[in-house]
Design a protein around this motif. Structure first.
Motif, mmCIF file in Angstrom:
data_model
loop_
_atom_site.group_PDB
_atom_site.id
_atom_site.type_symbol
_atom_site.label_atom_id
_atom_site.label_comp_id
_atom_site.label_asym_id
_atom_site.label_seq_id
_atom_site.Cartn_x
_atom_site.Cartn_y
_atom_site.Cartn_z
ATOM 1 N N HIS A 1 -2.664 9.972 -2.821
ATOM 2 C CA HIS A 1 -1.550 9.158 -2.030
ATOM 3 C C HIS A 1 -0.611 10.556 -0.949
ATOM 4 O O HIS A 1 0.125 9.420 -1.201
ATOM 5 N N PRO A 2 -0.825 11.531 -0.422
ATOM 6 C CA PRO A 2 0.518 11.895 -0.589
ATOM 7 C C PRO A 2 0.699 11.190 1.073
ATOM 8 O O PRO A 2 1.969 11.189 1.477
ATOM 9 N N GLY A 3 -0.158 10.444 1.341
ATOM 10 C CA GLY A 3 0.422 10.117 2.888
ATOM 11 C C GLY A 3 1.325 8.385 2.717
ATOM 12 O O GLY A 3 1.760 7.570 3.868
ATOM 13 N N MET B 1 -2.998 -1.747 -5.819
ATOM 14 C CA MET B 1 -3.528 -0.256 -4.818
ATOM 15 C C MET B 1 -3.269 1.476 -5.870
ATOM 16 O O MET B 1 -3.900 2.029 -5.875
ATOM 17 N N TYR B 2 -2.670 1.127 -6.962
ATOM 18 C CA TYR B 2 -1.622 1.979 -7.189
ATOM 19 C C TYR B 2 -2.408 2.287 -9.248
ATOM 20 O O TYR B 2 -1.989 2.694 -9.551
ATOM 21 N N GLY B 3 -2.904 0.504 -9.440
ATOM 22 C CA GLY B 3 -3.484 0.745 -10.841
ATOM 23 C C GLY B 3 -4.054 2.135 -11.581
ATOM 24 O O GLY B 3 -4.104 2.764 -12.579
ATOM 25 N N PRO B 4 -5.044 2.256 -10.380
ATOM 26 C CA PRO B 4 -6.243 3.442 -10.571
ATOM 27 C C PRO B 4 -5.347 4.784 -10.611
ATOM 28 O O PRO B 4 -5.727 5.427 -11.729
ATOM 29 N N ASN C 1 0.545 -1.084 -0.356
ATOM 30 C CA ASN C 1 0.356 0.159 0.065
ATOM 31 C C ASN C 1 1.027 1.629 0.572
ATOM 32 O O ASN C 1 0.181 2.388 -0.505
ATOM 33 N N GLN C 2 2.349 1.320 0.685
ATOM 34 C CA GLN C 2 2.675 2.306 0.194
ATOM 35 C C GLN C 2 3.496 2.117 -1.442
ATOM 36 O O GLN C 2 3.936 1.454 -1.848
ATOM 37 N N PHE C 3 4.165 3.760 -1.372
ATOM 38 C CA PHE C 3 4.412 3.640 -2.382
ATOM 39 C C PHE C 3 6.016 4.402 -2.818
ATOM 40 O O PHE C 3 7.015 5.438 -2.050
ATOM 41 N N GLY C 4 7.407 3.507 -2.995
ATOM 42 C CA GLY C 4 8.323 3.395 -2.180
ATOM 43 C C GLY C 4 9.612 4.071 -3.806
ATOM 44 O O GLY C 4 9.011 4.244 -5.015
ATOM 45 N N LEU C 5 10.061 5.309 -3.373
ATOM 46 C CA LEU C 5 10.581 5.703 -3.971
ATOM 47 C C LEU C 5 12.361 6.346 -3.843
ATOM 48 O O LEU C 5 12.838 6.054 -2.116
#
Length: 341
Positions: free
Chosen positions: A181-183, A145-148, A91-95
């Motif tokens: 999804h800023p959080g 989670m991030y497909g949309p 559920n988190q987006f890693g950068l």
């Protein structure tokens, strides 16, 4: 049931992955319990920057819900690199942050701010803060989670005529993330995506000094000669540095938490130790007092150029400089301070 782990790589002609890149990815996937998906055909007839937006849906259709590590095809993963999948949830987006070199602007202005604002106007979203700008080439996310979110980015393709300027994929992704999804935006340690264009001294050295190298732009010329497999005993970036060899023989696989190299002059000892021991904290002494200096520094005290030695020392350590602690000695008392790039 644990979500499937997929390393997805756009590997399109004419710039296909080098053999050592393929080997390092496959070895990493085996260690991490993941599968490598080499995407060798164009997903859509658009610029590769935009094709990155279609990878999430492609993985979802092939594997179902997956934890995706999306990589460019010009990176090397060292053989002891820990799994980034273990750092974040799907559920988190890693950068990894783009801020990696003190030679570049590190404030909240510059081309990153301009790129975010330009793409924000084009897409009708709020621009992400400058400091959120990622070092492109590595994105870690859950496909469900991030497909949309990627689908919303793709909606801007045709209205913007497929424009591929202003750090396209980085700006599109971070702006949409900031709006949707800023959080959930999470930064991995810089070790997971070190830009070789910002670390030219590292790029020309065949021994990797941290986990993941990204050979961007002109640094691609050095990717063939870079060695991702660690050896036993480990190779050193500066093999002629005798003190490092003595310490490795003494410590083996059990180094101390911290080691003091004494007066600072050249970075070789610190660089070697940090490359071999990824968790080691290295300390060193700095002073403008001649009696406290390495004798090789005396000419710099005469010319008033001793600060250049310190500057070069830290720059040569690259992102590993965040594990270096500087003791400033101007009197009998030493004050430990954290030095970073």
């Amino acid at each position: 049931m644990e979500m499937k782990r997929v390393i997805a790589v756009l590997d399109l002609p004419p710039r296909r992955a080098e053999q050592n890149v393929r080997e390092s990815y496959e070895a990493a996937a085996k260690r991490w319990g993941a599968e490598v998906l080499w995407i060798c055909e164009h997903l859509q007839p658009v610029h590769p920057f935009w094709q990155k937006m279609f990878v999430c849906d492609h993985v979802q259709r092939m594997f179902g819900p997956a934890h995706v590590l999306q990589l460019d095809n010009d990176m090397l993963i060292r053989s002891d690199c820990p799994s980034p999948f273990d750092f974040l949830t799907p559920n988190q987006f890693g950068l990894v942050a783009e801020r990696q070199s003190a030679n570049n602007r590190i404030d909240n202005g510059g081309w990153q701010q301009r790129a975010h604002e330009i793409w924000a106007r084009r897409c009708g979203v709020r621009p992400a803060p400058t400091w959120l700008h990622p070092n492109g080439g590595l994105y870690l996310y859950g496909s469900e989670m991030y497909g949309p979110m990627f689908a919303r980015i793709i909606q801007h393709l045709i209205p913007n005529w497929g424009a591929s300027d202003q750090a396209t994929d980085e700006s599109l992704i971070v702006n949409q993330l900031y709006n949707d999804h800023p959080g959930y935006i999470k930064f991995l340690p810089p070790d997971f995506n070190v830009s070789m264009v910002y670390s030219p001294a590292w790029a020309i050295n065949p021994v990797m000094q941290t986990y993941v190298y990204h050979f961007v732009g002109r640094s691609k010329a050095h990717i063939d000669s870079c060695r991702w497999q660690r050896r036993d005993p480990p190779e050193l970036p500066f093999p002629s540095q005798r003190q490092t060899q003595e310490l490795i023989q003494q410590w083996r696989d059990d180094p101390p938490a911290e080691y003091d190299i004494g007066p600072i002059f050249t970075p070789q000892l610190a660089a070697n130790l940090m490359a071999i021991y990824p968790d080691l904290i290295v300390t060193g002494q700095w002073s403008d007092e001649p009696y406290q200096l390495d004798r090789r520094m005396l000419s710099h005290t005469e010319t008033g150029s001793s600060h250049l030695v310190l500057t070069r020392f830290l720059l040569q350590l690259g992102i590993n400089a965040r594990r270096f602690r500087l003791r400033v000695m101007e009197d009998a008392n030493a004050t430990p301070q954290l030095a970073g790039t």
